[in-house]
Motif scaffolding. Sequence first.
Motif, short mmCIF file in Angstrom:
data_model
loop_
_atom_site.label_atom_id
_atom_site.label_comp_id
_atom_site.label_asym_id
_atom_site.label_seq_id
_atom_site.Cartn_x
_atom_site.Cartn_y
_atom_site.Cartn_z
N GLU A 185 0.85 -1.20 0.00
CA GLU A 185 0.00 0.00 0.00
C GLU A 185 0.88 1.25 0.00
OE1 GLU A 185 -2.70 -0.19 3.30
OE2 GLU A 185 -3.10 -2.32 2.95
N ARG A 186 0.37 2.32 -0.59
CA ARG A 186 1.13 3.58 -0.60
C ARG A 186 1.02 4.25 0.77
NH1 ARG A 186 -1.71 6.90 -4.82
NH2 ARG A 186 -3.42 5.59 -4.08
N PRO A 187 2.10 4.88 1.22
CA PRO A 187 2.04 5.55 2.53
C PRO A 187 1.37 6.92 2.44
CG PRO A 187 4.23 5.75 1.59
CD PRO A 187 3.44 4.93 0.61
N PHE A 188 0.81 7.33 3.57
CA PHE A 188 0.29 8.71 3.70
C PHE A 188 1.46 9.68 3.82
CE2 PHE A 188 -4.09 7.94 5.84
CZ PHE A 188 -4.75 8.30 4.68
N ASP A 189 1.26 10.91 3.29
CA ASP A 189 2.17 12.02 3.57
C ASP A 189 1.45 12.87 4.63
OD1 ASP A 189 3.43 14.54 3.64
OD2 ASP A 189 4.14 14.30 1.58
N ILE A 190 1.88 12.73 5.88
CA ILE A 190 1.19 13.37 7.01
C ILE A 190 1.09 14.89 6.82
CG2 ILE A 190 1.29 13.81 9.50
CD1 ILE A 190 2.65 11.05 9.78
N ALA A 191 2.19 15.49 6.41
CA ALA A 191 2.21 16.95 6.27
C ALA A 191 1.23 17.42 5.18
CB ALA A 191 3.63 17.42 5.95
N LYS A 192 1.17 16.67 4.08
CA LYS A 192 0.25 17.06 3.00
C LYS A 192 -1.20 16.95 3.45
CE LYS A 192 2.64 16.20 -1.38
NZ LYS A 192 2.85 15.17 -2.42
N ILE A 193 -1.50 15.90 4.22
CA ILE A 193 -2.87 15.74 4.72
C ILE A 193 -3.22 16.91 5.64
CG2 ILE A 193 -4.35 14.34 6.24
CD1 ILE A 193 -2.90 11.87 5.16
N ALA A 194 -2.30 17.24 6.55
CA ALA A 194 -2.53 18.34 7.49
C ALA A 194 -2.75 19.65 6.73
CB ALA A 194 -1.35 18.46 8.45
N ASP A 195 -1.96 19.85 5.68
CA ASP A 195 -2.09 21.05 4.85
C ASP A 195 -3.47 21.08 4.17
OD1 ASP A 195 -1.81 23.16 3.11
OD2 ASP A 195 -0.20 22.26 1.91
N ALA A 196 -3.80 19.97 3.51
CA ALA A 196 -5.07 19.92 2.76
C ALA A 196 -6.28 20.03 3.69
CB ALA A 196 -5.14 18.61 1.97
N ALA A 197 -6.14 19.51 4.93
CA ALA A 197 -7.27 19.54 5.85
C ALA A 197 -7.44 20.90 6.53
CB ALA A 197 -7.12 18.43 6.90
N GLY A 198 -6.45 21.79 6.38
CA GLY A 198 -6.65 23.16 6.84
C GLY A 198 -5.88 23.60 8.06
N ALA A 199 -4.81 22.89 8.44
CA ALA A 199 -4.02 23.29 9.60
C ALA A 199 -3.36 24.65 9.38
CB ALA A 199 -2.95 22.24 9.89
N SER A 200 -3.19 25.39 10.47
CA SER A 200 -2.54 26.71 10.37
C SER A 200 -1.04 26.58 10.17
CB SER A 200 -2.77 27.50 11.67
OG SER A 200 -4.00 28.16 11.63
#
Lengths: 379, 281
Positions: free
Chosen positions: B157-172
């Motif tokens: 399975e492909r791994p998640f990119d945690i930082a990209k998810i946080a960015d896309a989800a709207g973190a400051s």
Amino acid sequence: MVVEAATVRFMQGSEAVAEGAMAAGLRFYAGYPITPSTEIAEILSRRLPRVGGVFIQMEDEIGSLAAVIGASIAGLKAATATSGPGFSLMQENLGFAVAAEIPCVLVNVQRAGPSTGQPTAPAQGDVMQARWGTHGDHPIVVLTASTVRECFDQTVRSFNLSERYRTPVILLLDEVVAHMRERTVIPAPEDIYVLERPQPAVPPEWYFPYEETDADVPPLASFGEGYRYHVTGLFHDRAGYPTLRQDEINPWFERLFRKIELNVDEIVQTQGEMLEDARTVIVAYGSTARAARQAMKEARAKGRRVGLLKLLTLWPFPEEQIERATRTARRFLVPEMNRGQVRLEVERVVKGRADVVGVHRYDGTVITPTQILQALEAH
Amino acid sequence: MTMQTLPPIHEYLRSHKKFPHVWCAGCGAGNVLGSIIRAVGHLGLDRDEVAMVSGIGCSGRMPVYADFNTLHTTHGRALAFATGIKLAKPNMQVLVVMGDGDALAIGGNHFIHAARRNVDLTAIVVNNGIYGLTGGQVSPTTPMGAYATTATYGQIERPFDIAKIADAAGASFVARGTVYHILELEKLIEQAIVKRGFSVVEVISQCHTAYGRLNMMPTAVEMLKWQRDNTISVAAVAAGKSAEGKITRGVLVDRELPEFTDVYFNQVVARAQELTGRAER
């Protein structure tokens, strides 16, 4: 609306729960929409901000109870409301609140199940889930109501018991009681007993959040008040730190049960009617108790010695009250909208000294007085 | 430098009560805890005003060692518990420590929604790409092809990119650091704490016990060298160095967005009370 004196209103069970929660000092609600409990969330989303309290709609029921527990540790009276599928999702954090001894109130407006079931149809199928839904051996307090006024009173009582015994309290309602509207007297604020959370009387360096005390309930300090301590779902010592030592685990585990078991007189409530000479005792709760009361009246009118024992606390189970009823009763009739969850408990207490007969429905339809009367005649 | 870092450790650790810790020798979790403590110390935060919340896993055991208001919750739910604390006590600094499985698998829903709401929490994700405490099963950040006890033939399975998810989800605020670049990590955590809004620091950490031994890096030193050789700072990339095949470190997102508790108390509560006042008049 600010209630100043006793008021009479035509209101719904869900409304009474919301009003009761506000009267009890609720300041934090987290929830997720689910029929038939959503009205409670909708009302509180309007009420709480007016008193500076917090309403938040979470991403699911798991997060809802998690946020409630977090807010309670930080010192606010906190609650959530849900129905069957959401109640299933909350079981994990319900166990956390039991083990970590964090006060909170969880209202479950039961609907027909299992699974998605019938969202708008009544049922009483979560009695055993409320008792044993979360894993591991644990005590629990579960209250119920069969009138709109009782929804108000039992909500207040849920908060009080939760704060006094540092335990989650489940208010187990059914769809009929939550959606039914009836004339309701809401007591004046000064007539409502509201318990504030006991605070530690010692300085932080002497404070142990899980210490043995005379009353078996150590006070819970709030986060951010200078009492820095640890909270975990792991077995823990008196300071809250994880432990593997049996000499620390056993006293804690025993106290967890003892604080409830030694106080059943305060926690367990029932209402008896015509029990003095009753040969047949109907044991009922929730909306079914309303049909049971009508059936009892009609049977009495025909000269039958029938009484009603209405349960207002489901867990701990009202053993003593059932025990007392066996003095006159030859027969117990237990109508409920499930296949006999409370009936099995009655059988356990009666131990064969009287017949125990169930009157069941689980197709999303209420039990009528006629159905109960037919069962009275048939046996 | 060494002398300056000693006092915070005495100030902020439960040094007399809870040591030795549970982690393997060479584990990155202790280094992350050290960085958090030094960041808090550098900011001079009052211990009473700090809450540290964790979920389940090796990272979940971190708060017990820190002398804050500490809460070790259920698996994946740390951010939801932390949301309750923050809303009940908006002045508290709430630090949330999670592992990669904790934050992104079982807790993935809470992670994206905490970011979307932009609640003022500091989320530190200790990313070692494996379930360590349960003995080395694949996690949502295990690299493709890597071996694990539940990926005997390699992870497909492909791994998640945690930082990209946080960015896309709207973190400051989103940053990434490694245990190898420990001084940089401390500064990233400090910035994340100071930032108002949902802040995420992904920390690439090492688990040589459960991950390294199955993937040709059987010691912590080899895993730390891997962190050194396979990452590049955003500053170096900005200076023209190639990021080809490397993981970027540093502050990746830093933006001004409305914060949930500010909006709730300043707008929702104020509006509700104004309307109520008007109705009563």
